[in-house]
Design an enzyme around this catalytic site. Structure first.
Site, PDB file in Angstrom:
ATOM      1  N   GLU A 177       0.843  -1.197   0.000  1.00 55.56           N
ATOM      2  CA  GLU A 177       0.000   0.000   0.000  1.00 55.56           C
ATOM      3  C   GLU A 177       0.881   1.251   0.000  1.00 55.56           C
ATOM      4  OE1 GLU A 177      -3.400   1.903   3.004  1.00 55.56           O
ATOM      5  OE2 GLU A 177      -1.777   0.682   3.823  1.00 55.56           O
ATOM      6  N   ASN A 180      -7.005   6.333  -1.835  1.00 54.67           N
ATOM      7  CA  ASN A 180      -5.949   5.362  -1.558  1.00 54.67           C
ATOM      8  C   ASN A 180      -6.187   4.218  -2.546  1.00 54.67           C
ATOM      9  OD1 ASN A 180      -4.200   3.436  -0.511  1.00 54.67           O
ATOM     10  ND2 ASN A 180      -4.665   3.907   1.616  1.00 54.67           N
ATOM     11  N   LYS A 192      -9.556   2.077  -2.212  1.00 56.54           N
ATOM     12  CA  LYS A 192      -9.818   1.538  -0.871  1.00 56.54           C
ATOM     13  C   LYS A 192     -11.188   1.965  -0.352  1.00 56.54           C
ATOM     14  CE  LYS A 192      -7.389   1.250   3.602  1.00 56.54           C
ATOM     15  NZ  LYS A 192      -6.129   1.678   4.276  1.00 56.54           N
ATOM     16  N   GLU A 250      -6.253   8.619   7.807  1.00 60.54           N
ATOM     17  CA  GLU A 250      -6.686   8.345   6.428  1.00 60.54           C
ATOM     18  C   GLU A 250      -7.998   9.038   6.082  1.00 60.54           C
ATOM     19  OE1 GLU A 250      -6.132   4.600   4.418  1.00 60.54           O
ATOM     20  OE2 GLU A 250      -5.103   3.811   6.194  1.00 60.54           O
ATOM     21  N   CYS A 293      -4.971  -2.850   2.628  1.00 60.51           N
ATOM     22  CA  CYS A 293      -4.767  -2.711   4.066  1.00 60.51           C
ATOM     23  C   CYS A 293      -6.013  -3.052   4.887  1.00 60.51           C
ATOM     24  CB  CYS A 293      -4.233  -1.316   4.390  1.00 60.51           C
ATOM     25  SG  CYS A 293      -3.444  -1.206   6.022  1.00 60.51           S
ATOM     26  N   ASN A 316       0.194  -1.091   5.124  1.00 57.49           N
ATOM     27  CA  ASN A 316       1.143  -0.370   5.974  1.00 57.49           C
ATOM     28  C   ASN A 316       0.531  -0.394   7.367  1.00 57.49           C
ATOM     29  OD1 ASN A 316       2.950   2.245   4.285  1.00 57.49           O
ATOM     30  ND2 ASN A 316       1.923   0.536   3.289  1.00 57.49           N
TER      31      ASN A 316
END
Length: 307
Positions: free
Chosen positions: A47, A106, A122, A141, A167, A192
């Site tokens: 990621e 993302n 994502k 995020e 993730c 991550n």
């Protein structure tokens, strides 16, 4: 004839804030070459591979924030990776921060023959939209990324049907079931994950265990291979869990990274290994009862209202 696919996962060690795109892409190219030398057909990168994990910081300067995003893919900095993929005939999954006009995602892409054949954004965005007091590690995020708008597509990549997630998506069973219902062969995921998160105060051994738990269960319950690529080591002072691995449809880990550095792991996956489960215990057409699953899509949070 048995269907097989030689799959590699390219874990990266820490990527610090001072590392340039050019430096990072050079590292990725070396990992791609290593995977190709072993005979791999596909490589999975982590990621947000091209930068440090910037959502650990609260930034309000738009120019600073946008410096971590890619407005085009390939860009001049990432083009060498695409060209190498074409020349070696090795496809790859790459996670990165995508700037789509004024929207920020993302994202990950699936690249084969030097061309993008699939994209994912994502969906399960973790963390907070603003910094929290007394958190040892911030996770912002929600400050920087919108919820993905592409669903969980599965792409026909010739030898296999490949799906992607990123993730935190890997922790949610719905992620894999939607792809399982599209007869996915391989789910690729980059992550991550810090050793400490928010104020959970978990024992140190749990993050690694909780990383493997959904990967193993989801591979088994959805009759697919899962290739999980981590960012590892101490990045900007934050230890990352690493633990990159390839998981079989049996729920077993076929191979796992041993280091916290740049490392390639690889495995020749028997894609037909899933058939026994797909035709028996997880034969969806015979055994699923979606009429009893309505709460999964009709209710977001848990409450005591009878169904």
């Amino acid at each position: 004839m048995k269907r097989t696919l030689h799959l590699a996962v390219a874990q990266t060690g820490p990527i610090q804030a001072h590392h340039s795109r050019k430096e990072v892409v050079a590292r990725l190219c070396e990992l791609l070459k290593e995977a190709a030398s072993r005979g791999a057909r596909w490589v999975v990168f982590p990621e947000l591979t091209l930068t440090t994990f910037f959502p650990r910081w609260s930034m309000d300067d738009p120019a600073q924030v946008r410096s971590y995003f890619e407005a085009e893919m390939p860009s001049p900095e990432t083009l060498p990776l695409f060209e190498l993929s074409r020349d070696l005939q090795v496809g790859f999954y790459l996670g990165y921060a995508e700037l789509a006009g004024e929207r920020q995602f993302n994202s990950s892409i699936l690249v084969d023959g030097g061309k993008i054949i699939g994209k994912y954004r994502k969906i399960h965005i973790p963390g907070d939209a603003q910094a929290q007091e007394n958190y040892p590690v911030q996770h912002l995020e929600k400050k920087y990324f919108e919820v993905g708008d592409l669903g969980f597509p599965v792409f026909d990549a010739g030898e296999a049907r490949i799906g992607m997630c990123i993730c935190n998506d890997r922790r949610w069973p719905e992620t894999y079931r939607v792809m399982g219902l599209q007869a996915v062969d391989i789910v690729m995921v980059g992550y991550n994950t810090p050793v400490a998160y928010g104020r959970l105060g978990e024992p140190a051994h749990l993050p690694a265990l909780q990383n493997q738990l959904p990967l193993k269960a989801s591979a088994y319950q959805n009759t697919c291979w899962i290739a999980a690529a981590a960012k590892a080591g101490v990045e900007e002072g934050i230890p990352m869990i690493g633990g990159s691995c390839i998981v079989a449809p049996t729920g077993e880990i076929a191979v796992q990274a041993l280091s916290e550095d740049d490392e390639v792991i690889n495995y020749v996956c028997d894609l037909d290994l899933a058939n026994g489960y797909r035709n028996n215990i997880f034969n969806f057409a015979r055994h699923r009862r979606p009429e009893h699953y309505k709460a999964i899509v009709e209710r977001t949070g848990a409450d005591t209202t009878p169904l």
